[in-house]
Design a protein around this motif. Structure first.
Motif, PDB file in Angstrom:
ATOM      1  N   SER A  55     -13.184  49.754  32.245  1.00 46.57           N
ATOM      2  CA  SER A  55     -12.644  50.520  31.115  1.00 46.57           C
ATOM      3  C   SER A  55     -12.067  51.874  31.528  1.00 46.57           C
ATOM      4  CB  SER A  55     -13.718  50.730  30.057  1.00 46.57           C
ATOM      5  OG  SER A  55     -14.793  51.463  30.614  1.00 46.57           O
ATOM      6  N   GLU A  56     -12.467  52.343  32.683  1.00 47.03           N
ATOM      7  CA  GLU A  56     -11.969  53.643  33.116  1.00 47.03           C
ATOM      8  C   GLU A  56     -12.007  53.729  34.636  1.00 47.03           C
ATOM      9  OE1 GLU A  56     -12.891  57.445  30.901  1.00 47.03           O
ATOM     10  OE2 GLU A  56     -13.915  57.880  32.787  1.00 47.03           O
ATOM     11  N   LYS A  57     -10.990  54.400  35.186  1.00 44.00           N
ATOM     12  CA  LYS A  57     -10.980  54.669  36.622  1.00 44.00           C
ATOM     13  C   LYS A  57     -10.462  56.075  36.844  1.00 44.00           C
ATOM     14  CE  LYS A  57      -9.541  52.956  41.099  1.00 44.00           C
ATOM     15  NZ  LYS A  57      -8.831  51.890  41.838  1.00 44.00           N
ATOM     16  N   LYS A  58     -11.157  56.798  37.682  1.00 47.27           N
ATOM     17  CA  LYS A  58     -10.801  58.191  37.908  1.00 47.27           C
ATOM     18  C   LYS A  58     -10.580  58.427  39.394  1.00 47.27           C
ATOM     19  CE  LYS A  58     -12.404  62.882  36.926  1.00 47.27           C
ATOM     20  NZ  LYS A  58     -13.474  63.711  36.315  1.00 47.27           N
ATOM     21  N   GLU A  59      -9.483  59.106  39.709  1.00 51.39           N
ATOM     22  CA  GLU A  59      -9.213  59.527  41.089  1.00 51.39           C
ATOM     23  C   GLU A  59      -8.701  60.957  41.039  1.00 51.39           C
ATOM     24  OE1 GLU A  59      -8.069  55.167  43.058  1.00 51.39           O
ATOM     25  OE2 GLU A  59      -6.611  56.799  43.111  1.00 51.39           O
ATOM     26  N   GLY A  60      -9.578  61.866  41.368  1.00 49.69           N
ATOM     27  CA  GLY A  60      -9.211  63.282  41.312  1.00 49.69           C
ATOM     28  C   GLY A  60      -8.896  63.701  39.890  1.00 49.69           C
ATOM     29  N   ARG A  61      -7.703  64.234  39.685  1.00 51.12           N
ATOM     30  CA  ARG A  61      -7.314  64.685  38.335  1.00 51.12           C
ATOM     31  C   ARG A  61      -6.714  63.562  37.491  1.00 51.12           C
ATOM     32  NH1 ARG A  61      -3.259  67.634  38.284  1.00 51.12           N
ATOM     33  NH2 ARG A  61      -2.507  67.413  40.435  1.00 51.12           N
ATOM     34  N   PHE A  62      -6.567  62.390  38.056  1.00 42.29           N
ATOM     35  CA  PHE A  62      -5.906  61.276  37.371  1.00 42.29           C
ATOM     36  C   PHE A  62      -6.939  60.249  36.905  1.00 42.29           C
ATOM     37  CE2 PHE A  62      -1.644  62.542  38.487  1.00 42.29           C
ATOM     38  CZ  PHE A  62      -1.817  63.277  39.646  1.00 42.29           C
ATOM     39  N   THR A  63      -6.832  59.872  35.633  1.00 47.87           N
ATOM     40  CA  THR A  63      -7.754  58.888  35.049  1.00 47.87           C
ATOM     41  C   THR A  63      -6.959  57.861  34.268  1.00 47.87           C
ATOM     42  OG1 THR A  63      -9.515  60.543  34.832  1.00 47.87           O
ATOM     43  CG2 THR A  63      -9.703  58.558  33.483  1.00 47.87           C
TER      44      THR A  63
END
Lengths: 114, 118
Positions: A55-63
């Motif tokens: 449902s969610e993936k986050k990489e640094g400032r990007f989600t």
């Protein structure tokens, strides 16, 4: 017809703000949802991607937020910076034999102002 | 780093001319793609190839053909260029096996060729 719908077409955000780009799809056979970033004079480059079982993936400032039941997904850029100014494309992938075909959205031109 | 190169950054051709756009990748990728990019329409797939001498139509193949005689090279051909083919053309490549790709389905793009047909 556009199988992946993207909005807004353009976006202006102040430095430090949150940029949000939305996409919707119709084909339930899509199995992977990447976002590409394109700077002027360059080809698109993969930014971040998500599988539909997450449902969610986050990489640094990007989600990426993904809503499978609504067939929608979105890109959030936190603490937006002038260097993030670019065109962003959402895409949806489907397998064709040994190749993964990408269907792209129409793009969002993001401008981050000082 | 994967490198995808396209033969020209800018090209100006006349209506009715035969136009060749060349793309070369150096990562031994099996899959190669040709897209056109137009404002407000995003990237649209013209043709792709999953192996030498193999090709598949994309979403907008009309007016185009392709050639893949070597694994590293994929050519887009406009048999008789028309003004509505004025566009940015992007080539991309990807490996077969998802295990070899950094991310499933990742495509690596060249810088594009801006073609103007007058």
């Amino acid at each position: 017809q556009q199988q992946v719908k993207q909005s807004p077409q353009s976006l202006i955000v102040q430095k430090g703000g949150i940029s949000i780009i939305n996409c919707a799809y119709e084909n339930t056979a899509f199995d992977y949802f990447p976002w590409y970033q394109q700077f002027p004079g360059k080809g698109p480059a993969l930014l971040i991607a998500i599988r539909p079982d997450v449902s969610e993936k986050k990489e640094g400032r990007f989600t990426i937020s993904f809503n499978k039941s609504a067939k929608q997904f979105s890109l959030h850029i936190m603490d937006s910076q002038p260097g993030d100014s670019a065109t962003y494309f959402c895409a949806a992938s489907s397998r064709t034999g040994t190749a993964s075909k990408l269907t792209f959205g129409t793009g969002t031109r993001l401008q981050v102002t000082l | 780093d994967v490198k995808v190169t396209q033969s020209s950054r800018y090209l100006v051709k006349r209506t009715g001319e035969k136009v060749f756009l060349e793309c070369v990748q150096d990562m031994d990728h099996e899959n190669m793609f040709w897209y056109r990019q137009d404002p407000g329409l995003g990237l649209r797939l013209i043709y792709f190839s999953y192996d030498v001498k193999m090709k598949e139509k994309g979403d907008i193949p009309e007016g185009y053909s392709v050639s893949r005689e070597k694994k590293e090279r994929f050519s887009l051909i406009l048999e008789s260029a028309s003004t509505n083919q004025t566009s940015m053309y992007l080539c991309a490549s990807s490996p077969h096996s998802p295990k070899l790709a950094g991310v499933l389905g990742e495509q690596y793009f060249g810088p594009g060729t801006r073609l103007t047909v007058t």
